[in-house]
Motif scaffolding. Sequence first.
Motif, short mmCIF file in Angstrom:
data_model
loop_
_atom_site.label_atom_id
_atom_site.label_comp_id
_atom_site.label_asym_id
_atom_site.label_seq_id
_atom_site.Cartn_x
_atom_site.Cartn_y
_atom_site.Cartn_z
N ARG B 40 0.34 -1.95 0.31
CA ARG B 40 0.13 -0.10 -0.23
C ARG B 40 0.83 1.10 0.00
O ARG B 40 -0.01 2.14 -0.57
CB ARG B 40 -1.30 0.22 1.16
CG ARG B 40 -2.06 -1.23 1.20
CD ARG B 40 -3.17 -0.66 1.84
NE ARG B 40 -2.37 -0.79 3.21
CZ ARG B 40 -2.94 -1.11 4.35
NH1 ARG B 40 -3.13 -2.17 3.81
NH2 ARG B 40 -2.46 -1.82 5.70
N GLU B 41 2.73 1.57 0.66
CA GLU B 41 2.67 2.18 0.91
C GLU B 41 3.80 2.77 -0.65
O GLU B 41 4.61 3.54 -0.23
CB GLU B 41 3.38 1.90 1.77
CG GLU B 41 2.76 2.30 3.42
CD GLU B 41 4.37 2.02 4.24
OE1 GLU B 41 2.96 1.90 5.66
OE2 GLU B 41 5.20 1.76 4.15
N ALA B 43 3.74 2.93 -5.00
CA ALA B 43 3.63 3.35 -5.98
C ALA B 43 3.94 1.90 -7.28
O ALA B 43 4.88 2.12 -7.93
CB ALA B 43 2.95 4.46 -6.42
N PRO B 45 4.64 1.21 -10.79
CA PRO B 45 5.61 2.17 -11.68
C PRO B 45 4.89 2.54 -12.71
O PRO B 45 5.50 3.19 -13.35
CB PRO B 45 6.62 1.90 -11.19
CG PRO B 45 6.37 0.78 -11.44
CD PRO B 45 5.82 0.25 -10.37
N VAL B 46 4.10 1.03 -13.52
CA VAL B 46 3.44 1.91 -15.38
C VAL B 46 1.87 1.81 -14.78
O VAL B 46 1.60 2.12 -16.06
CB VAL B 46 3.78 0.11 -15.39
CG1 VAL B 46 4.98 0.09 -15.42
CG2 VAL B 46 2.72 -0.59 -14.50
N THR B 48 -1.40 4.17 -13.08
CA THR B 48 -1.84 5.93 -12.60
C THR B 48 -2.87 5.41 -11.79
O THR B 48 -3.65 5.18 -11.94
CB THR B 48 -2.45 6.49 -14.12
OG1 THR B 48 -3.55 5.27 -14.45
CG2 THR B 48 -1.31 7.53 -15.10
N GLY B 49 -1.94 6.42 -10.97
CA GLY B 49 -2.44 6.04 -9.31
C GLY B 49 -2.91 4.65 -8.57
O GLY B 49 -4.14 5.02 -7.42
N GLY B 53 0.54 -2.71 -3.89
CA GLY B 53 -0.67 -4.04 -3.59
C GLY B 53 -1.89 -3.97 -4.17
O GLY B 53 -2.43 -5.00 -3.80
N ALA B 54 -2.19 -2.89 -5.08
CA ALA B 54 -3.06 -3.04 -5.32
C ALA B 54 -3.50 -3.14 -7.38
O ALA B 54 -4.64 -3.96 -7.43
CB ALA B 54 -4.65 -1.90 -6.02
N TYR B 88 13.10 3.36 -9.38
CA TYR B 88 12.53 4.11 -10.21
C TYR B 88 12.28 5.27 -9.40
O TYR B 88 11.43 6.41 -10.54
CB TYR B 88 10.89 3.58 -10.16
CG TYR B 88 10.30 2.20 -10.90
CD1 TYR B 88 10.01 2.57 -12.45
CD2 TYR B 88 10.73 0.63 -10.33
CE1 TYR B 88 10.18 1.26 -12.83
CE2 TYR B 88 10.53 -0.32 -10.67
CZ TYR B 88 9.58 -0.32 -12.28
OH TYR B 88 10.10 -1.27 -13.48
N GLU B 90 11.96 8.47 -6.60
CA GLU B 90 10.72 8.69 -5.27
C GLU B 90 9.04 8.38 -5.54
O GLU B 90 8.35 8.90 -5.25
CB GLU B 90 10.80 10.03 -5.32
CG GLU B 90 11.96 10.12 -3.84
CD GLU B 90 12.50 11.89 -3.82
OE1 GLU B 90 11.42 12.29 -3.38
OE2 GLU B 90 14.19 11.84 -3.19
N ARG B 91 9.41 8.53 -7.14
CA ARG B 91 7.87 8.43 -6.64
C ARG B 91 7.04 7.66 -7.21
O ARG B 91 5.80 6.69 -6.72
CB ARG B 91 7.40 8.71 -9.31
CG ARG B 91 7.49 7.37 -9.82
CD ARG B 91 7.88 8.32 -10.85
NE ARG B 91 8.89 7.13 -12.49
CZ ARG B 91 8.28 6.47 -12.71
NH1 ARG B 91 6.89 5.95 -12.60
NH2 ARG B 91 8.20 5.26 -13.47
N LEU B 93 7.01 5.99 -4.19
CA LEU B 93 6.46 5.79 -2.71
C LEU B 93 5.33 6.82 -2.71
O LEU B 93 5.23 7.99 -2.82
CB LEU B 93 7.80 6.70 -1.88
CG LEU B 93 9.43 6.58 -1.98
CD1 LEU B 93 10.13 7.14 -0.93
CD2 LEU B 93 8.90 4.36 -1.49
N LEU B 94 4.40 6.43 -2.17
CA LEU B 94 3.44 6.67 -1.84
C LEU B 94 2.95 8.12 -0.54
O LEU B 94 2.15 8.60 -0.85
CB LEU B 94 1.89 5.82 -2.10
CG LEU B 94 1.76 5.17 -3.37
CD1 LEU B 94 0.43 4.23 -2.88
CD2 LEU B 94 0.58 6.18 -3.97
N GLU B 95 4.21 7.53 0.22
CA GLU B 95 4.03 9.09 0.76
C GLU B 95 5.25 9.32 1.39
O GLU B 95 6.73 9.26 1.02
CB GLU B 95 4.50 7.85 2.51
CG GLU B 95 3.43 8.50 3.95
CD GLU B 95 3.75 7.81 4.60
OE1 GLU B 95 2.96 7.66 5.32
OE2 GLU B 95 5.07 6.94 4.56
#
Lengths: 654, 152, 175
Positions: B40-41, B43, B45-46, B48-49, B53-54, B88, B90-91, B93-95
Motif C-alpha cells: 500500500r505504501e 506506487a 510504477p507503470v 496511474t494512481g 498492493g492494488a 524508479y 521517489e515517485r 513512494l506513496l507517502e
Amino acid sequence: MLQTFGTFSLTLAASSAFVGVCLLVLGIFRSDKTLAAYGRRCVWITLGGSTASIVAMEWALNSHDYSINYVFRNVANATPRLFTITALWGALEGSILLWGFVLMLYMAATALRFRSRADDPIVAWATVVQLLVALFFFVLMLGPADPFAATGGIVTPLDGSGPNALLQNHPLMAFHPPMLYAGYVGFTIPFSFAIAALVTRRFGEGWLADTRRATLVAWGFLTSGIVLGAWWSYEVLGWGGYWAWDPVENASLLPWLTATAFVHSVMVQERRAMLRVWNLSLVIATFALTILGTFLTRSGVIDSVHAFSESDIGVWLLAFLGMVVVGSLALIAWRGDSLRTPGRIDSPLSREAAFLFNNLLFAGFALVVLVGTVYPLLVEALRDQRLTVGEPYFRSMTTPIGIALLFLMAVAPVLPWRATSTEVLRARLLLPAVCGVLVMGSVVLLGGDGIAQVAAFGLGAFASAGILRNLWMSLRARRRAHKEILPLALVRLVRGNPRVWGGLVVHLGVVAIAVAIAASSGYTTRVEAQLEIDDSITVRNYTVTYLGSVESKSSQKQTVKAQLLIEEDGEKVGVYEPAISSFPNARSAIGTPSVVTSWREDLYLSLANSEDDQGKIGLTVSVNPLVLWLWIGGGVMAFGTLLCLLPKRREVLE
Amino acid sequence: MKLRTAAWGIIAAAFIVIATTVAIRSGDETTSQRTQRLGRELACPVCTGESVGASNSSEARAMRKIIQQSIKDGESDGEIKARFVAAYGERVLLEPDRGGLGVLVWGLPIIGITVGAGGLYLVLRRWSRAPRLVASDADERLVEKLREDPRS
Amino acid sequence: MKLKSTRIAATLSAVVVAPLLVLFASQIGVNDSQESRAVGRVIPFDLPILDGERLSSDDLLGTSYLINFWNDWCIPCQEEHPALVAFAAAHAADPTVRLVGIVRDENSVQDIREYVAAEGVTWTVLTDPDGTAKVDFGTTGQPETFAIGPEGKVRAVHIGPASFAELEAMLEQAR
C-alpha cells in the motif's frame, strides 16, 4: 446536419446567456423592470438551446453519425445501447455538454421557485451570476471543448473506436457521473446567491433560507455520486478497494467536505446570526473547489485512472477559477467590515460550539485533501520531480480527524443550544456510552485490533444509540401527549421537523459507512494464488475451487472467464466467474471481479491472469468484511437528505 | 444520581481496559500483513494512481514477490523501499518525504488545524469569561434589523 | 482596528491563491519526462539462461555488454529485432562485447523457444521469472536497452526500439 444543428443550439445558448446578463444588469441599474423581465426570459432560451444540443448529441450517438469526432471516438457500431447513451458523458466534451444542461435545469428550477420575487435585487443578481457561469461553459463548448467538432478527413469512417474500456464494463457507469455532475453543478445556485448577497449588501439570513434546498439537493447528489463512484471502483476496477485517494476522487471529496461544513454552520447563522463571512466563504470555496476539481481532472496535469482526457481546456478553467476566487475575495474584502456581527457563543458545551468544532474538523479535512492532492503539482513545478501522494499519507492524516468527527457526531446532537450543564450531558449520554463500550468490548473479544478500528466501532454504536434514544424519547413524549399509534406518531414526528430527523437519518448512514470503512480497511484477508484446474484454496471459511476457463470473443472485446466453485463452511454457494477482458482500443487487459456479497462480508474474486503455459490462473481472493454497509449507508444518507427536503408541517392546534 | 456516577465510573474503567488491550494487541505484523502494508505504501510504477498492493500489472506482481522475499531475508522496510526508489525514483513512494519540501504537505494541515483550534479556544474562553452582556434595547433592535434582512 | 480583519484575511487569501494558480498554469501541457535512473549504477542480477545454467552480472565483469529487455509478443521488439541481429553478427568475434536479452513478462517459455529458433537469436537469452531484473533496472516496458561497462556500471539507456547505429553508439559509451 446534426453537427450544424448542435453547434447552432450551443451558439443560441451562449448568446442568449450573454444577452440575458446584459439585459439583467442594465435592468437592475436602471430599475427597468421590463428590461429585467426580458433578461430573465433568456434563462429559458438558454435552457432550450442546451436541451437541443443534448438531443442532437444523443441522436448523433445513437445513429452512429461518425462525421462528428466525439461520436467517432466514443462509440462503435457494436457498442450496446446503454453504453451508447452513456457515451454522452464518457469523455470531456460530452460531459461538459451534460454539465451545461444540468446547470440550466437548476437555473430553471430556481427561476420557477422565485418567479414571484423575480424583481427582488438579490434574485436578479443571483440570476446574473448563474447566467455568467452558464455563459462560461457554453463558450467552452464553442471553443476548446467543442462536442460537435468534425471528424475531418475526406471519407466519414464507417465504425467508431468505441468507448473507453473501463467505462463500458458496468451499468453503474450510467449513474455515477450524472449524479456527480448534479452535485457539482448544484453548488452554482448557493454560490450565485452568496455573491448576490454581497453585491446587494443583504448579508442577513435571507439568502441562506433561499438556497437551503438547492444546497441540500446538490449535497445529496454529490454524496450519492461519491458513494456510487466508490461502488463502481469496487465492482469494476478489480483491485479490491473502493477508495484509492486518487486525484479525481479527491476532487469530488473536496467540495463535499466544505459543503458538509456549510450545511452544519448554516444552522449557527440561522440561530445566532453569526459566522456570516465564514458561511459566505464556505459557499464560495465549495463552488471554487468544484471548478478546481474539474481543472485537476480534465487538464491532464495529474495522472489518474479516471482522467481520460487531455486538452487545452485547462487554461480556460484556470482563468475561470481565478476570476471566481479573486472576484469573490475582492467582494468580501470590499463589503467585509460591514459583514461582521456582534454575536457570541455562551458556552463551549453548546450545540453552536459543537458546530464550530465540526467546521474546524471539516475544514482541516479539506485542507489535508487539498494539500495532498496539489502537492505533487507543486513539487513538479518547483523541482521538476515526479511524486505521488497516496493512501498512506491520507490515511494517517485523516484517520484522527475522522475519529474526532465521529465523536462529535455522537455528542453534538444531544447538546442543547446556548449552554448546558455536565449533569444533563451525563444523563443523556449514559445509555449511548454504555452501548459504545459494549460494542468496543465485543469487537475486542472477537479478536479485533487497531485503535482506529475499535474506536470507529465504539463511536458508531455511541452515535447511533444517541440518535435512537433521542427518537425514542420524542416518540414516547408524542404518544403520551397525542395518544397516537406508533407508525402515525413516527410520521408526524418527522413531518413536524423533517430537517432535524432527516439530519439524524443522514448521521445513521454515516455511522454505517464509518463502520464499514473501519472493518474493511482493518480486517480484510487477501490471498494471491496460482491455481490449476481442480485446485482449491481456502480463505477464512471459504473454499474456492478452479473448475476451468471459458473464452468468448466479440468485436468489442475478448473475455476469459474463470469458473470458480465457492463453498462456505463446506456448503456450496455457487459458481462465480471473475473475468479478464482485452479491448482492441485499450493497452492493458481489464479485469472484471466477481463478488459474493453478504451482510457480513464480501468474498472478492479477481483474475490476475488467464491460464499460463503451466495451466495456472492467477487469482486474488479477498474477504472484505461489511463492505455492503458502505452502499447501504450511502442509500440511508440519500434517504435522510430527501427527508430534510420535506416541507415542515405545522401542527394545526385544535 | 449516585447510581449514574457509578455507571460512568464503570464505563470509564471498561474503556481503559479495552484501550490497553487494543494498544497491547496492535503490535506484531505477520509477513503477509507486512507485504500488504508495504504494497500500500508503494506506487505501481507503470500504472496511474494504483498502489503495488492494488495493481494487477506484472511489475506490481513482481514487486510484491520481491517484497515478500526481502522480508524473508530479514530486510528492513527502509531497505526494501530503497531498492525500488533506486530503480524508479521517489515517485514509487506513496507517502511523501517528511523532510525538505515534504514539510509542507505534512505540516500545513497540522498547522492549519492547530491554529484553528487555538483560535477557537481563545475566542470561546474570551466569550465565556466576559460577563454575559445585557443587550440594550438598541442592540436588540440592531440584531433584529440585521436578521430581518431589510429590503431597501 | 478589529473591523479590518475580514479585509485583511480576504486579501491574504488572494495573495496565497494567486501564485498557486499561476503555478498550476505553468504545469499545463508539461509532459512528465520518464528518465531512467539506471545510469551510473551497478545493478546486480543472477538469472536463468533459457534452457541452460544461470548467468550473473559478476560473470560479465570485464566485458562491455548490452542488455535488451524484450518479449516475443511485443511489436516494437520485432521492429528492433533486425538491428539486434546485425549488432550480434558484427561483434560475434569480439570476446569483450556481448549482447544479452532478458525476457520481460514471458507468457510461455515454449513461445520464447520458438521465437528464438525462428528469428535467429544467436545471443544469450535470460528469463526473469520473478521479475527482479525488470524491476531493478526500473523498466516500464519493452524494448529497453541498457549499455554496461566492464566495471559493471550502467553507462547508457535506450527506451523503445533502437537502430543499429544507436546500439553501436551505446556500445561505444560502454567501452
